[in-house]
Design an enzyme around this catalytic site. Structure first.
Site, PDB file in Angstrom:
ATOM      1  N   ARG A 198      -2.083   9.324   3.979  1.00  0.00           N
ATOM      2  CA  ARG A 198      -1.392   8.980   5.214  1.00  0.00           C
ATOM      3  C   ARG A 198      -1.924   7.637   5.700  1.00  0.00           C
ATOM      4  O   ARG A 198      -3.132   7.382   5.657  1.00  0.00           O
ATOM      5  CB  ARG A 198      -1.597  10.053   6.295  1.00  0.00           C
ATOM      6  CG  ARG A 198      -0.805  11.337   6.066  1.00  0.00           C
ATOM      7  CD  ARG A 198       0.687  11.107   6.216  1.00  0.00           C
ATOM      8  NE  ARG A 198       1.469  12.328   6.085  1.00  0.00           N
ATOM      9  CZ  ARG A 198       1.966  12.792   4.947  1.00  0.00           C
ATOM     10  NH1 ARG A 198       1.735  12.134   3.819  1.00  0.00           N
ATOM     11  NH2 ARG A 198       2.693  13.890   4.937  1.00  0.00           N
ATOM     12  N   GLU A 221       4.665   5.347   9.993  1.00  0.00           N
ATOM     13  CA  GLU A 221       5.886   5.683   9.235  1.00  0.00           C
ATOM     14  C   GLU A 221       6.765   6.661  10.014  1.00  0.00           C
ATOM     15  O   GLU A 221       6.243   7.539  10.712  1.00  0.00           O
ATOM     16  CB  GLU A 221       5.506   6.313   7.887  1.00  0.00           C
ATOM     17  CG  GLU A 221       4.933   5.339   6.905  1.00  0.00           C
ATOM     18  CD  GLU A 221       4.620   5.983   5.560  1.00  0.00           C
ATOM     19  OE1 GLU A 221       4.782   5.306   4.552  1.00  0.00           O
ATOM     20  OE2 GLU A 221       4.212   7.159   5.532  1.00  0.00           O
ATOM     21  N   HIS A 230       6.424   5.193   0.394  1.00  0.00           N
ATOM     22  CA  HIS A 230       6.113   6.631   0.400  1.00  0.00           C
ATOM     23  C   HIS A 230       6.969   7.364  -0.643  1.00  0.00           C
ATOM     24  O   HIS A 230       7.729   8.285  -0.337  1.00  0.00           O
ATOM     25  CB  HIS A 230       6.342   7.223   1.794  1.00  0.00           C
ATOM     26  CG  HIS A 230       5.514   8.455   2.053  1.00  0.00           C
ATOM     27  ND1 HIS A 230       5.018   8.779   3.290  1.00  0.00           N
ATOM     28  CD2 HIS A 230       5.092   9.448   1.226  1.00  0.00           C
ATOM     29  CE1 HIS A 230       4.340   9.913   3.222  1.00  0.00           C
ATOM     30  NE2 HIS A 230       4.374  10.330   1.968  1.00  0.00           N
TER      31      HIS A 230
END
Length: 328
Positions: free
Chosen positions: A247, A276, A295
């Protein structure tokens, strides 16, 4: 029982969305209790209240709490199709008898992508291939000319430090060992078992000071948010490589940008960034020595079908009163 699946679009078109939806139907229709399935791109409250279960919701911090459960009393099962998830009001979920699960589909998949980021930093194979073709197209050849346009880095005997020695981190360790790297790791709790025998578990501070490569595989929690901060970078070797497929918020991004620009960090390979989903460039995108992808570590076709099977099995177990992969 009515089910909603938030399938979204396939990354890169593989597998085709229609093929994946057909696979969902095959798997879910094999559960006798399922009476209807609808498909959506993303989770939306406008339709949430009509379903008993939703698969594929993005679990973001603070979204699923008392207010949500009061508005949608019919909805009793919510699953994310990913490994990671945000904060859930667990006490409220218990009061309303709502079960949340995640879908652990791709330990090896995500580790493979992380190692791919590392290999790209070390060898720039795409850049080198384009350089070679360009030289030949321009009739320059290589006699007496530079044959390599990028720095090449060997991983053999270098030290990789893995932050978070869960399943993904363990796969990353195995891959690194296959390249002859020395693996050290830090986790909040020491890992015990034969699979960790050849991994040296150290303190966070020692990992920072000894690692040539640092790869992040821990979950985002209150304890890990901003874990890799300005002080952490000061303890690292000059020229360290950073890999993050976990993350974005685990790294203090402002500090990372500063250290990329100064050269303290040689390069970063990031499949995740802070904040994000992002809709415009932030300073990290201006760093030429940061390789950033959107991602997509979860995206291989094989992993998508595996996700369907695991998510279906989790739903089946919840219906049977023996839920698996429970996160709240």
């Amino acid at each position: 029982m009515k089910i909603a699946v938030c399938q979204g679009e396939s990354v890169g078109g593989y597998p085709k969305r229609d093929d994946l939806i057909e696979y969902w139907k095959q798997q879910l229709n094999a559960i006798p209790e399922v009476s209807g399935i609808d498909f959506y791109d993303m989770f939306d409250e406008s339709w949430a209240g009509q379903y008993d279960a939703v698969i594929g919701a993005w679990i973001r911090d603070g979204y699923f709490g008392e207010e949500f459960f009061n508005k949608y009393p019919k909805l009793k099962y919510i699953a994310t199709l990913g490994h990671g998830f945000g904060k859930i009001d667990e006490l409220a979920a218990r009061r309303h008898n709502v079960t949340f699960t995640n879908t652990v589909y791709g330990d090896m998949t995500i580790a493979q992508f992380g190692f791919g980021l590392l290999m790209d930093i070390c060898h720039h194979i795409g850049d080198e291939a384009r350089f070679y073709k360009q030289m030949l197209d321009n009739n320059h050849g290589f006699t007496g000319r530079k044959k390599v346009c990028t720095r090449q880095i060997e991983l053999y005997e270098k030290t990789i430090g893995i932050i978070g020695l869960g399943n993904i981190g363990l796969w990353m360790a195995k891959m690194a060992q296959g390249f002859g790297m020395h693996v050290i790791a830090y986790s909040r709790h020491k890992k015990v078992g034969p699979e960790y025998k050849n991994i040296e578990q150290v303190s966070y501070s020692e990992l920072l000071s000894r690692s040539d490569v640092i790869s992040i595989h821990c979950p985002l929690t209150d304890q890990t948010r901003g874990l890799v901060d300005k002080e952490s970078f000061s303890k690292m070797k000059d020229g360290v490589i950073i890999i993050n497929t976990a993350r974005g918020a685990i790294i203090d991004e402002e500090a990372l940008v500063e250290n990329l620009k100064s050269g303290k960090v040689y390069a970063a390979g990031l499949d995740v960034v802070d904040g994000e989903p992002v809709h415009e460039k932030t300073p990290i995108f201006e760093c030429d020595n940061a390789t950033i992808t959107a991602h997509i570590a979860w995206a291989p076709e094989e992993a998508r079908y595996r996700t369907v099977r695991i998510a279906t099995e989790n739903l089946r177990n919840w219906i049977a009163g023996e839920p698996t992969s429970v996160i709240a």
